[in-house]
Structure formats: structure tokens, C-alpha cells
Design an enzyme around this catalytic site. Structure first.
Site, PDB file in Angstrom:
ATOM      1  CB  SER A   6      -0.946  -0.033   1.201  1.00 18.89           C
ATOM      2  OG  SER A   6      -1.860   1.049   1.156  1.00 18.89           O
ATOM      3  CG  HIS A  33      -4.280  -0.771  -0.722  1.00 17.43           C
ATOM      4  ND1 HIS A  33      -3.978  -0.667   0.621  1.00 17.43           N
ATOM      5  CD2 HIS A  33      -4.793  -2.015  -0.884  1.00 17.43           C
ATOM      6  CE1 HIS A  33      -4.302  -1.797   1.228  1.00 17.43           C
ATOM      7  NE2 HIS A  33      -4.793  -2.630   0.327  1.00 17.43           N
ATOM      8  CG  ASP A 125      -5.763  -5.338   2.490  1.00 17.13           C
ATOM      9  OD1 ASP A 125      -6.426  -6.343   2.798  1.00 17.13           O
ATOM     10  OD2 ASP A 125      -5.563  -4.984   1.315  1.00 17.13           O
TER      11      ASP A 125
END
EC number: 3.1.1.61
Length: 322
Positions: A6, A33, A125
């Protein structure tokens, strides 16, 4: 091998692929992401950095060794037996693509042959998906938090999963050929998963008493790979930390909306009071001004809750002289 990143992930991914040997005989699938709109330049960045070719994933893409497959924006990447597919399914942890989806489907399809790698990022995540990889006998690798630009995702994975290796990115790159040197294991999952987003290996579900911030449905508490998760019937899923973050954002948005409404109400009440005074209705004008003052006081209470406190320079840094 499945890799998730991310914030700070572009640098980490570039460093990882740059150090890979050109004869690495396994496929590497990457999700990061990304903003939902537009076209990602990540495949081009990794292609320039790596001795291995990097390419964006197309739906139904066949997996081939020695290639880097990069997930597109706004689609989950599903690892099937020998191929990749894309879906516009429900967000997980507020993201699409979600690292958890990549890891979970890799574990379901490849079992002990699956390798999950968590790189730089905020929140958590990937932690639940990495737990599923471990539960299926796969290998969990995490970038050292002190080597990551953002340590949230690596640290969450370390805290919640019995990871096999924690090391800087360049050491991860050196480790991968050793892990890939053994005899490749065949895929064990079905050729097509019946529902790769909802068919999740979990413990028994229990009503959480919370509401899904994405669709308003009830959230159920489940255990995925030893990590507590909240999932609604639609398929939206949240870790505890990501749910807390989304709830905080929703509360702040509601407070700002309430503040705006109260300030507009106070302004309208003062306008009505002025017109009442012009008409000679002093009693009515006083009543409207009192109501405006009440709205102002309520607005100040909310403003104090959503705005940061002013920095006390004297307390923070000692006496200040001109």
C-alpha cells in the site's frame, strides 16, 4: 508468490523486483492499493526496474513462471489454478484490490505452495489473508517494519500471524530463489472457485452488533486464518483496525455535517430576528436571538470535538522569546 503493498509500496516493490534473479522460475502476482480511476503505471515501473517482465493482469490471464503480474485499479485479483481472474466484487478493508483477497485465493488454490509477502503500507490489509496462507501450509514473509516507509501493514501481519521470515526487502529478494528451488507443488484448489470472495474458510459466524459502513447491512464476526474479521452478507469485509478507521471517518463526517447545519440554523435565526426587530416585534426578535445563541453554543461543542487543539508553543518548546 503473492505480494501485497500500500502506501510506500512503489519504492518497496521496485527494490524487490530489481534484486530478483532473471532465472527465477515462479510467477509473482502483485496487488497494491491504487485510486479507482485512471490507469496504473505500476506495471511499467516494475518492468523497467526488474530483469523479469512485468505486465498488467487481464481477466483469465494464464500464470507463467518468470513473470510479474500486476493487478489493475478497482479490481480484486483472484488466483485460480494456473490462471488469474479479475472481479469488481465488494471492497475488503475499504480497498479494491485488497491484499487479503489475493492471499486468500492463492492459499485456496495452491495450499503449501503459496507464498505471501507483505510490504509497506498503512493499517492491516493482508494480515488475515496471510493467516489463511499459513493455515494451508504456505509461507508468510513480511518486510521489516523499520525497513518500510509505512510500517502499519508489516507490523499488523507480524502481530497477528506466525510469520516465517521478517527481513528487509533486499533480503526478501535473496530469499525467494531459495524458496522456489524445491520441487513445485501442483495446484490443489478447484479450477474455478465457486465464490472466491464469499467462500472463505472461517470459524463459525456470530452477529457482531455492528453495521457495515459500506452497505448498512449487519456485520458478522468471523475468524479467518486466526485473525478476527467482520463480514456482511454482501461480502464487504473489515479487520478490526480497518472497521475502526472507517467508523472514525464516518463519525467525523457526521460531526462536520451537524456543525454546518447548526451554523446555518444560527445564521437563519439571526436573520429572522433582524426582520422581527424591523417590524417592531422585539419579544419575537429576542426569542429568535436566544435560539441562535443556543445553536452557536451547540456548534462550538462540536467544533471543539472535530478540530485539533491549538499547539501550546510555550508548553511544547519552553519559553519563546522574540
Amino acid at each position: 508468490m503473492a505480494v501485497g503493498a500500500s502506501a510506500g509500496g512503489v519504492e518497496a516493490l521496485a527494490d524487490l523486483v530489481r534484486a530478483l534473479p532473471e532465472d527465477l522460475a515462479v510467477p509473482i502476482v502483485v496487488v497494491m492499493h491504487l485510486p479507482a480511476s485512471g490507469t496504473s503505471v505500476l506495471p511499467a515501473i516494475l518492468d523497467r526496474a526488474s530483469p523479469l517482465p512485468a505486465l498488467p493482469i487481464a481477466d483469465g490471464e494464464a500464470l507463467a513462471p518468470g513473470r510479474i503480474y500486476v493487478g489493475p485499479p478497482d479490481h480484486h485479483v483472484i488466483v485460480g489454478r494456473g490462471e488469474l481472474s479479475l472481479t469488481h466484487g465488494p471492497r475488503e478493508n475499504g480497498y479494491r484490490p485488497a491484499v487479503d483477497v489475493l492471499f486468500r485465493t492463492a492459499a485456496l488454490s495452491y495450499g503449501p505452495a503459496a507464498i505471501g509477502i507483505v510490504l509497506s503500507g498503512t493499517l492491516d490489509d493482508g494480515a488475515a489473508g496471510l493467516g489463511v496462507i499459513k493455515a494451508h501450509g504456505g509461507i508468510a514473509i513480511v518486510q521489516s517494519p523499520d525497513d518500510a516507509t509505512y510500517a502499519g501493514m508489516p507490523q499488523a501481519a507480524i502481530d497477528r500471524v506466525d510469520v516465517d521470515h521478517v527481513c528487509p526487502v533486499r533480503e526478501i529478494a535473496a530469499l525467494l530463489p531459495l524458496l522456489a528451488a524445491g520441487d513445485p507443488l501442483p495446484a490443489i484448489g478447484p479450477a474455478l472457485l465457486p465464490d472466491p470472495l464469499l467462500d472463505v474458510p472461517t470459524s463459525e459466524e456470530h452477529a457482531s452488533g455492528f453495521i457495515c459502513p459500506d452497505c448498512g447491512g449487519a456485520l458478522w464476526t468471523v475468524d479467518e486464518g486466526g485473525v478476527a474479521r467482520y463480514r456482511c452478507r454482501i461480502g464487504h469485509a473489515f479487520s478490526e483496525h480497518s472497521l475502526l478507521t472507517v467508523q472514525g471517518a464516518d463519525v467525523e463526517a457526521a460531526l462536520w455535517a451537524a456543525l454546518r447545519s447548526l451554523e446555518e440554523r444560527a445564521a437563519l435565526l439571526r436573520r429572522i430576528a433582524g426582520r422581527a426587530e424591523e417590524a417592531g416585534n422585539r419579544k419575537s426578535a429576542a426569542s429568535f436571538r436566544a435560539k441562535a445563541a443556543d445553536a452557536d453554543r451547540q456548534a462550538e461543542v462540536i467544533r471543539a470535538g472535530v478540530l485539533p487543539a491549538p499547539l501550546d508553543v510555550g508548553a511544547a518548546g519552553g519559553n519563546v522569546t522574540s
